[in-house]
Design a protein around this motif. Structure first.
Motif, PDB file in Angstrom:
ATOM      1  N   TRP A 123       0.432   4.151  -0.922  1.00 49.53           N
ATOM      2  CA  TRP A 123       0.797   4.089   0.477  1.00 49.53           C
ATOM      3  C   TRP A 123      -0.387   4.481   1.365  1.00 49.53           C
ATOM      4  O   TRP A 123      -0.677   3.828   2.359  1.00 49.53           O
ATOM      5  CB  TRP A 123       1.995   4.982   0.730  1.00 49.53           C
ATOM      6  CG  TRP A 123       2.391   5.131   2.168  1.00 49.53           C
ATOM      7  CD1 TRP A 123       2.429   6.279   2.899  1.00 49.53           C
ATOM      8  CD2 TRP A 123       2.820   4.087   3.051  1.00 49.53           C
ATOM      9  NE1 TRP A 123       2.856   6.037   4.185  1.00 49.53           N
ATOM     10  CE2 TRP A 123       3.112   4.690   4.308  1.00 49.53           C
ATOM     11  CE3 TRP A 123       2.977   2.710   2.914  1.00 49.53           C
ATOM     12  CZ2 TRP A 123       3.535   3.953   5.411  1.00 49.53           C
ATOM     13  CZ3 TRP A 123       3.414   1.980   4.006  1.00 49.53           C
ATOM     14  CH2 TRP A 123       3.687   2.594   5.239  1.00 49.53           C
ATOM     15  N   GLN A 124      -1.087   5.535   0.956  1.00 51.06           N
ATOM     16  CA  GLN A 124      -2.262   5.972   1.720  1.00 51.06           C
ATOM     17  C   GLN A 124      -3.368   4.922   1.676  1.00 51.06           C
ATOM     18  O   GLN A 124      -4.010   4.635   2.698  1.00 51.06           O
ATOM     19  CB  GLN A 124      -2.781   7.302   1.169  1.00 51.06           C
ATOM     20  CG  GLN A 124      -1.838   8.472   1.417  1.00 51.06           C
ATOM     21  CD  GLN A 124      -2.306   9.747   0.750  1.00 51.06           C
ATOM     22  OE1 GLN A 124      -3.409   9.808   0.195  1.00 51.06           O
ATOM     23  NE2 GLN A 124      -1.460  10.785   0.797  1.00 51.06           N
ATOM     24  N   GLU A 167      -6.448   0.459   4.484  1.00 51.04           N
ATOM     25  CA  GLU A 167      -6.868  -0.942   4.571  1.00 51.04           C
ATOM     26  C   GLU A 167      -6.202  -1.633   5.769  1.00 51.04           C
ATOM     27  O   GLU A 167      -6.781  -2.524   6.381  1.00 51.04           O
ATOM     28  CB  GLU A 167      -6.527  -1.681   3.277  1.00 51.04           C
ATOM     29  CG  GLU A 167      -7.306  -1.202   2.065  1.00 51.04           C
ATOM     30  CD  GLU A 167      -8.797  -1.424   2.206  1.00 51.04           C
ATOM     31  OE1 GLU A 167      -9.221  -2.328   2.978  1.00 51.04           O
ATOM     32  OE2 GLU A 167      -9.564  -0.690   1.555  1.00 51.04           O
ATOM     33  N   ALA A 168      -4.960  -1.234   6.063  1.00 51.11           N
ATOM     34  CA  ALA A 168      -4.274  -1.842   7.204  1.00 51.11           C
ATOM     35  C   ALA A 168      -4.992  -1.537   8.510  1.00 51.11           C
ATOM     36  O   ALA A 168      -4.955  -2.335   9.461  1.00 51.11           O
ATOM     37  CB  ALA A 168      -2.834  -1.334   7.271  1.00 51.11           C
ATOM     38  N   GLU A 225      -7.709  -9.898   2.770  1.00 53.34           N
ATOM     39  CA  GLU A 225      -7.682  -9.938   1.306  1.00 53.34           C
ATOM     40  C   GLU A 225      -7.418  -8.550   0.738  1.00 53.34           C
ATOM     41  O   GLU A 225      -6.616  -8.389  -0.184  1.00 53.34           O
ATOM     42  CB  GLU A 225      -9.008 -10.501   0.780  1.00 53.34           C
ATOM     43  CG  GLU A 225      -9.009 -10.680  -0.734  1.00 53.34           C
ATOM     44  CD  GLU A 225     -10.288 -11.327  -1.233  1.00 53.34           C
ATOM     45  OE1 GLU A 225     -10.513 -11.305  -2.453  1.00 53.34           O
ATOM     46  OE2 GLU A 225     -11.049 -11.854  -0.401  1.00 53.34           O
ATOM     47  N   ARG A 226      -8.096  -7.507   1.298  1.00 54.44           N
ATOM     48  CA  ARG A 226      -7.896  -6.150   0.813  1.00 54.44           C
ATOM     49  C   ARG A 226      -6.496  -5.641   1.192  1.00 54.44           C
ATOM     50  O   ARG A 226      -5.836  -4.941   0.402  1.00 54.44           O
ATOM     51  CB  ARG A 226      -8.955  -5.226   1.425  1.00 54.44           C
ATOM     52  CG  ARG A 226     -10.353  -5.423   0.856  1.00 54.44           C
ATOM     53  CD  ARG A 226     -10.406  -5.085  -0.631  1.00 54.44           C
ATOM     54  NE  ARG A 226      -9.960  -3.696  -0.853  1.00 54.44           N
ATOM     55  CZ  ARG A 226      -9.474  -3.256  -2.002  1.00 54.44           C
ATOM     56  NH1 ARG A 226      -9.366  -4.092  -3.029  1.00 54.44           N
ATOM     57  NH2 ARG A 226      -9.109  -1.996  -2.131  1.00 54.44           N
ATOM     58  N   GLN A 227      -6.039  -5.995   2.382  1.00 58.91           N
ATOM     59  CA  GLN A 227      -4.697  -5.583   2.793  1.00 58.91           C
ATOM     60  C   GLN A 227      -3.639  -6.174   1.860  1.00 58.91           C
ATOM     61  O   GLN A 227      -2.694  -5.491   1.447  1.00 58.91           O
ATOM     62  CB  GLN A 227      -4.439  -6.024   4.235  1.00 58.91           C
ATOM     63  CG  GLN A 227      -5.254  -5.268   5.261  1.00 58.91           C
ATOM     64  CD  GLN A 227      -5.121  -5.873   6.652  1.00 58.91           C
ATOM     65  OE1 GLN A 227      -4.478  -6.917   6.823  1.00 58.91           O
ATOM     66  NE2 GLN A 227      -5.750  -5.240   7.632  1.00 58.91           N
ATOM     67  N   LEU A 228      -3.798  -7.452   1.537  1.00 53.57           N
ATOM     68  CA  LEU A 228      -2.863  -8.120   0.625  1.00 53.57           C
ATOM     69  C   LEU A 228      -2.880  -7.457  -0.740  1.00 53.57           C
ATOM     70  O   LEU A 228      -1.822  -7.241  -1.357  1.00 53.57           O
ATOM     71  CB  LEU A 228      -3.224  -9.601   0.510  1.00 53.57           C
ATOM     72  CG  LEU A 228      -2.257 -10.468  -0.315  1.00 53.57           C
ATOM     73  CD1 LEU A 228      -0.896 -10.542   0.368  1.00 53.57           C
ATOM     74  CD2 LEU A 228      -2.825 -11.868  -0.506  1.00 53.57           C
TER      75      LEU A 228
END
Length: 487
Positions: free
Chosen positions: A398-399, A404-405, A411-414
């Motif tokens: 979650w952290q 990343e969000a 791509e990293r968020q996904l």
């Protein structure tokens, strides 16, 4: 070991009895009959011929099977002391269960039989009804009739309908397939001077006329195949027609691959009907799922690879193999042991794979695939000892997703969001929950509550743009409160 001589009394009166059988009955020193309720015996009594009947055995039992078994056992015991003559209605080998028990005992070496004919009641029935048996007919036992036994395309004759109770049981079994007003014929004493035929609608079968041990029920064939919609053969023929040269262009074009989304859709609609506990909808949705099964089977047959019989043989043999506690002599202590046996037998049947995760992927659901992967890994020991480990992993993921969000690429968020979902699936596994079912329920809940919001907007201005988020949220909370009241 003395011989049990079995003689058939025929289907009618004394005039129809073969002369040889008549002479044997006249010369009998000790004659036993299954029942004295037969026109031949009534006439023989006037000639001074006596017998011992087994009618009293019927009074001792609540079902027919023990009656027939006791009669056979008694005859076998008597034959150990003296030769026995035993007379039965009709032909000894047509719809005569006591004789079948004697035949089985003869094969086991427990008695010796001599069987002599008498006219079968079938001959008289065919003549009385004017039907040709080569067209296809069934002879069924009215004391053990099941709707699955009945072929609606054939002439159906139901013997052993002795009284109003057995007639009622036959009626109920037939009404599982036939319309309640379908015409049936009650045939009594066929071939005798007192022959009686009475046609009635099916629902009146058990209250139209007195029935006795000389009664046979006749159900004529349903001529039009599309009127036999409660039979498997009809549904199969419908699918074959749709896929045939003169069938439906859409159905002819379908393949296993093209039908995949429809199978998924129908399965989810069935699950929804089950969740809503709507029996009528469940029956309808089960039919839609069955349609997919039959379509795939017909495609297999059209392509020459397999057909419906292969599908049935595969699943039937699997159920027998994996339930040795039902179809074999294996003992189990409960449901958990049944599951353990199932998995053990399944492992023996399946060839060794390169990875424990082989065969666990579900192309229709990423959630199910994730669940299956983690379950298999856990079975091998690759898991935390309890749910605390999964919760800690969730906090970590979650952290990472939050980081990343805030600044990461799509791509990293996904990627991080996928890890987050994966840990949620693992948490569900620890609590014995299906993530797929949870998502289905969440979607259903959202649809119902949003439907309430839509209703409130429609009752007002009819436009969502006229309402603030706070107002819409208030409607949402109303929906939640209503749902809690229903629960």
């Amino acid at each position: 070991m003395n011989t049990i001589r079995v003689i058939g009394l025929g289907a009618g009166d004394l005039d129809q009895l073969p002369f040889g059988v008549y002479k044997s009955l006249k010369q009998a020193t000790e004659l036993y009959v299954r029942t004295a309720d037969h026109p031949v015996l009534s006439e023989l009594a006037q000639e001074g011929i006596s017998w011992t009947s087994f009618d009293e055995v019927y009074e001792k039992h609540d079902a027919f099977e023990p009656v027939y078994q006791e009669i056979a056992d008694t005859l076998i015991a008597l034959s150990a002391q003296q030769p026995v003559m035993y007379a039965v209605p009709g032909h000894p080998l047509v719809a005569e269960q006591t004789v079948q028990h004697l035949v089985a005992a003869e094969k086991e070496g427990r008695c010796r039989l001599s069987i002599e004919g008498g006219q079968s009641f079938l001959d008289a029935i065919f003549g009385a009804l004017r039907i040709d048996p080569i067209e296809g007919f069934q002879l069924l036992d009215g004391t053990a009739l099941h709707s699955d036994d009945v072929n609606m395309a054939q002439h159906v004759l139901i013997a052993q309908v002795y009284d109003s109770f057995s007639a009622s049981e036959v009626k109920l079994a037939l009404m599982e397939k036939y319309p309640e007003d379908y015409p049936v014929t009650i045939v009594t004493a066929a071939g005798s001077a007192g022959e009686l035929l009475k046609s009635v609608p099916l629902y009146e079968l058990d209250r139209s006329t007195e029935v006795n041990n000389l009664t046979t029920i006749y159900v004529p064939p349903v001529e039009a195949q599309l009127d036999r919609i409660k039979e498997w053969q009809t549904f199969r023929a419908i699918i074959a027609t749709l896929r045939g040269p003169d069938g439906c262009p859409w159905d002819r074009e379908q393949t296993h691959e093209s039908l995949r989304p429809y199978l998924l859709e129908e399965a989810h609609e069935l699950l929804q009907a089950i969740d809503e506990q709507d029996d009528e909808a469940i029956a309808e949705e089960l039919g839609d799922v069955l349609l997919q099964v039959f379509l795939h089977a017909q495609i297999g047959q059209d392509n020459g690879y397999f057909q419906l019989e292969d599908v049935l043989a595969s699943i039937s043999s699997k159920m027998i193999r994996r339930h040795p506690h039902v179809f074999g002599d294996v003992k189990v202590g409960g449901a958990d042991e049944v599951v353990a046996n199932w998995e053990s037998i399944k492992a023996q049947e399946k060839p060794a794979t390169a990875s424990l995760l082989d065969g666990q992927q579900r192309f229709s659901s990423a959630l199910e695939t994730s669940y299956n992967y983690q379950k298999k890994a856990a079975e091998a020991g690759f898991t935390w000892p309890d749910a605390d480990g999964a919760w800690n992993k969730f906090q970590e993921e979650w952290q990472e997703f939050q980081q990343e969000a805030a600044k990461g690429t799509k791509e990293r968020q996904l990627d991080e969001f996928g890890d987050l979902l994966f840990t949620l699936v693992n948490i569900a596994r620890f609590y014995g929950l299906s993530p797929e079912q949870a998502m289905i329920q969440a979607n259903s809940k959202f649809r119902k509550r949003f439907g309430h919001v839509e209703k409130r907007v429609t009752e007002g201005t009819g436009k969502f743009s006229d309402y603030t988020l706070e107002q819409l949220d208030q409607y949402w909370n109303e929906a939640k409160a209503l749902a809690r009241k229903e629960d």
